[in-house]
Scaffold this motif. Structure first.
Motif, PDB file in Angstrom:
ATOM      1  N   GLY A 121       0.844  -1.177   0.000  1.00 53.17           N
ATOM      2  CA  GLY A 121       0.000   0.000   0.000  1.00 53.17           C
ATOM      3  C   GLY A 121       0.884   1.233   0.000  1.00 53.17           C
ATOM      4  O   GLY A 121       2.022   1.202   0.483  1.00 53.17           O
ATOM      5  N   PHE A 122       0.363   2.310  -0.554  1.00 60.20           N
ATOM      6  CA  PHE A 122       1.114   3.569  -0.603  1.00 60.20           C
ATOM      7  C   PHE A 122       0.215   4.686  -0.102  1.00 60.20           C
ATOM      8  O   PHE A 122      -0.858   4.938  -0.657  1.00 60.20           O
ATOM      9  CB  PHE A 122       1.575   3.864  -2.028  1.00 60.20           C
ATOM     10  N   VAL A 123       0.636   5.350   0.988  1.00 57.02           N
ATOM     11  CA  VAL A 123      -0.108   6.465   1.555  1.00 57.02           C
ATOM     12  C   VAL A 123       0.768   7.705   1.478  1.00 57.02           C
ATOM     13  O   VAL A 123       1.915   7.700   1.933  1.00 57.02           O
ATOM     14  CB  VAL A 123      -0.505   6.202   3.020  1.00 57.02           C
ATOM     15  N   PHE A 127      -1.954  14.118  -4.265  1.00 57.37           N
ATOM     16  CA  PHE A 127      -1.238  14.271  -5.530  1.00 57.37           C
ATOM     17  C   PHE A 127      -0.379  13.045  -5.808  1.00 57.37           C
ATOM     18  O   PHE A 127      -0.413  12.472  -6.909  1.00 57.37           O
ATOM     19  CB  PHE A 127      -0.374  15.529  -5.501  1.00 57.37           C
ATOM     20  N   ALA A 128       0.398  12.622  -4.824  1.00 62.60           N
ATOM     21  CA  ALA A 128       1.288  11.475  -5.022  1.00 62.60           C
ATOM     22  C   ALA A 128       0.510  10.180  -5.197  1.00 62.60           C
ATOM     23  O   ALA A 128       0.943   9.274  -5.920  1.00 62.60           O
ATOM     24  CB  ALA A 128       2.261  11.359  -3.851  1.00 62.60           C
ATOM     25  N   MET A 129      -0.650  10.084  -4.541  1.00 61.31           N
ATOM     26  CA  MET A 129      -1.448   8.863  -4.650  1.00 61.31           C
ATOM     27  C   MET A 129      -2.212   8.785  -5.964  1.00 61.31           C
ATOM     28  O   MET A 129      -2.461   7.686  -6.482  1.00 61.31           O
ATOM     29  CB  MET A 129      -2.416   8.755  -3.468  1.00 61.31           C
ATOM     30  N   SER A 130      -2.611   9.918  -6.505  1.00 63.60           N
ATOM     31  CA  SER A 130      -3.474   9.909  -7.686  1.00 63.60           C
ATOM     32  C   SER A 130      -2.711  10.017  -8.994  1.00 63.60           C
ATOM     33  O   SER A 130      -3.253   9.708 -10.054  1.00 63.60           O
ATOM     34  CB  SER A 130      -4.497  11.043  -7.601  1.00 63.60           C
ATOM     35  N   ASP A 149      -8.686   4.326  -1.069  1.00 56.41           N
ATOM     36  CA  ASP A 149      -9.847   4.747  -1.849  1.00 56.41           C
ATOM     37  C   ASP A 149      -9.844   6.268  -2.002  1.00 56.41           C
ATOM     38  O   ASP A 149      -9.454   6.993  -1.089  1.00 56.41           O
ATOM     39  CB  ASP A 149     -11.121   4.282  -1.131  1.00 56.41           C
ATOM     40  N   ALA A 150     -10.270   6.738  -3.168  1.00 58.68           N
ATOM     41  CA  ALA A 150     -10.260   8.175  -3.440  1.00 58.68           C
ATOM     42  C   ALA A 150     -11.022   8.977  -2.402  1.00 58.68           C
ATOM     43  O   ALA A 150     -10.703  10.152  -2.147  1.00 58.68           O
ATOM     44  CB  ALA A 150     -10.822   8.440  -4.837  1.00 58.68           C
ATOM     45  N   ALA A 151     -12.017   8.354  -1.767  1.00 60.43           N
ATOM     46  CA  ALA A 151     -12.796   9.055  -0.747  1.00 60.43           C
ATOM     47  C   ALA A 151     -11.955   9.412   0.473  1.00 60.43           C
ATOM     48  O   ALA A 151     -12.341  10.285   1.259  1.00 60.43           O
ATOM     49  CB  ALA A 151     -13.991   8.199  -0.327  1.00 60.43           C
ATOM     50  N   ARG A 152     -10.815   8.765   0.625  1.00 63.57           N
ATOM     51  CA  ARG A 152      -9.920   9.010   1.764  1.00 63.57           C
ATOM     52  C   ARG A 152      -8.922  10.139   1.490  1.00 63.57           C
ATOM     53  O   ARG A 152      -8.294  10.657   2.413  1.00 63.57           O
ATOM     54  CB  ARG A 152      -9.139   7.745   2.105  1.00 63.57           C
ATOM     55  N   HIS A 153      -8.742  10.503   0.232  1.00 58.15           N
ATOM     56  CA  HIS A 153      -7.633  11.388  -0.124  1.00 58.15           C
ATOM     57  C   HIS A 153      -7.734  12.768   0.525  1.00 58.15           C
ATOM     58  O   HIS A 153      -6.728  13.301   1.008  1.00 58.15           O
ATOM     59  CB  HIS A 153      -7.537  11.524  -1.638  1.00 58.15           C
ATOM     60  N   ALA A 154      -8.910  13.348   0.531  1.00 56.89           N
ATOM     61  CA  ALA A 154      -9.055  14.694   1.091  1.00 56.89           C
ATOM     62  C   ALA A 154      -8.738  14.704   2.584  1.00 56.89           C
ATOM     63  O   ALA A 154      -8.107  15.647   3.087  1.00 56.89           O
ATOM     64  CB  ALA A 154     -10.463  15.224   0.838  1.00 56.89           C
ATOM     65  N   GLU A 155      -9.142  13.669   3.291  1.00 53.00           N
ATOM     66  CA  GLU A 155      -8.875  13.613   4.731  1.00 53.00           C
ATOM     67  C   GLU A 155      -7.382  13.435   5.003  1.00 53.00           C
ATOM     68  O   GLU A 155      -6.825  14.044   5.924  1.00 53.00           O
ATOM     69  CB  GLU A 155      -9.665  12.460   5.364  1.00 53.00           C
ATOM     70  N   ILE A 156      -6.717  12.619   4.193  1.00 58.07           N
ATOM     71  CA  ILE A 156      -5.271  12.448   4.357  1.00 58.07           C
ATOM     72  C   ILE A 156      -4.554  13.760   4.078  1.00 58.07           C
ATOM     73  O   ILE A 156      -3.645  14.156   4.821  1.00 58.07           O
ATOM     74  CB  ILE A 156      -4.754  11.317   3.449  1.00 58.07           C
ATOM     75  N   ASP A 157      -4.965  14.475   3.040  1.00 60.62           N
ATOM     76  CA  ASP A 157      -4.380  15.790   2.748  1.00 60.62           C
ATOM     77  C   ASP A 157      -4.595  16.759   3.910  1.00 60.62           C
ATOM     78  O   ASP A 157      -3.683  17.529   4.256  1.00 60.62           O
ATOM     79  CB  ASP A 157      -5.000  16.372   1.485  1.00 60.62           C
ATOM     80  N   ARG A 158      -5.780  16.741   4.465  1.00 61.84           N
ATOM     81  CA  ARG A 158      -6.067  17.648   5.584  1.00 61.84           C
ATOM     82  C   ARG A 158      -5.113  17.372   6.746  1.00 61.84           C
ATOM     83  O   ARG A 158      -4.566  18.305   7.362  1.00 61.84           O
ATOM     84  CB  ARG A 158      -7.517  17.491   6.043  1.00 61.84           C
ATOM     85  N   ILE A 159      -4.915  16.104   7.045  1.00 58.29           N
ATOM     86  CA  ILE A 159      -4.027  15.736   8.150  1.00 58.29           C
ATOM     87  C   ILE A 159      -2.596  16.207   7.870  1.00 58.29           C
ATOM     88  O   ILE A 159      -1.914  16.743   8.752  1.00 58.29           O
ATOM     89  CB  ILE A 159      -4.073  14.210   8.370  1.00 58.29           C
ATOM     90  N   THR A 176      -7.306   7.641  12.307  1.00 64.11           N
ATOM     91  CA  THR A 176      -7.743   7.664  10.907  1.00 64.11           C
ATOM     92  C   THR A 176      -6.710   6.993  10.004  1.00 64.11           C
ATOM     93  O   THR A 176      -7.052   6.169   9.144  1.00 64.11           O
ATOM     94  CB  THR A 176      -7.983   9.106  10.444  1.00 64.11           C
ATOM     95  N   LEU A 177      -5.433   7.343  10.189  1.00 63.65           N
ATOM     96  CA  LEU A 177      -4.385   6.759   9.348  1.00 63.65           C
ATOM     97  C   LEU A 177      -4.261   5.256   9.575  1.00 63.65           C
ATOM     98  O   LEU A 177      -4.031   4.497   8.617  1.00 63.65           O
ATOM     99  CB  LEU A 177      -3.052   7.449   9.618  1.00 63.65           C
TER     100      LEU A 177
END
Length: 229
Positions: A121-123, A127-130, A149-159, A176-177
């Motif tokens: 997995g890559f977190v 930008f780097a994930m997509s 999942d793309a639904a997680r990307h905004a929350e990861i960016d926020r963190i 969350t992570l």
């Protein structure tokens, strides 16, 4: 000891982690009062982020090429880019200097392979994930790569951008992570790459049941191997 060239500032928190880890690593490996020989060029994260958002990648490359040439002129024997997202222009930076670039993706892929992990997995940042520049480089070395999942990307960016780059590591964000890591494990990942320096400030191996590959820690170790060889 060779001199390690560093392009930093993306974020400065990330660069501080690199600098401390390199010096602690030399101290542990050599002993006494030994410290790392480094040359650091720190760029303006805000400037590069604005260029990134505008997709002005030639301008991003120009800034980082100038920084790379500066550390080369200052005596660096090889180069680290202390960032994941801006490895998007790593090939252009490498081509502009005469010293080797120790590519982050290559370092991480080698660590995964050494542990017998072929599905990871890559977190990282959204930008780097997509985008494919980093995951494709991992895949080219035999790894199957899963991203959240793309639904997680905004929350990861926020963190990352609202908390970690400002030195804030919150328990709620850690939970969350860890959930994201568990989801990647359920998707078939045999290990998870923490593909952003700041994530290593939040999640440790003790927090997860799946093997973690902290990219900055691995990058630093590879740099020390080279510098002290």
């Amino acid at each position: 000891m060779q001199t390690i060239g560093m392009i930093g500032g993306m974020s400065w928190e990330s660069s501080a982690v690199y600098y401390e880890a390199l010096n602690r690593g030399v101290e542990e490996r050599v002993g006494g009062l030994a410290s790392a020989r480094t040359v650091l060029s720190s760029v303006d994260f805000a400037e590069l982020t604005a260029l990134q958002e505008a997709e002005r990648w030639d301008d991003v490359a120009a800034v980082l090429v100038e920084a790379a040439r500066g550390v080369e002129r200052a005596g660096a024997d090889f180069l680290l880019m202390c960032t994941t997202a801006f490895h998007r222009v790593a090939d252009q930076v490498e081509a502009a200097v005469d010293i080797p670039l120790l590519h982050l993706a290559d370092t991480v892929a080698a660590a995964c392979t050494a542990q017998g992990v072929t599905s990871v997995g890559f977190v990282g940042t959204s930008f780097a994930m997509s985008r494919a520049f980093f995951t494709d480089r991992l895949a080219a070395q035999g790894l199957t790569v899963h991203v959240p999942d793309a639904a997680r990307h905004a929350e990861i960016d926020r963190i990352i951008y609202e908390e970690l780059v400002h030195g804030r590591a919150l328990d709620s964000s850690r939970r969350t992570l860890v959930q994201v890591i568990d989801e990647l494990w359920d998707a078939g990942a045999g290990g998870v790459i923490l593909g952003c320096t700041e994530l290593e400030l939040l999640v440790k191996q003790a927090d997860a049941d799946v093997p973690l590959f902290p990219s900055t820690t691995l990058h630093v170790a590879a740099a020390l191997d080279r510098a002290l060889a």
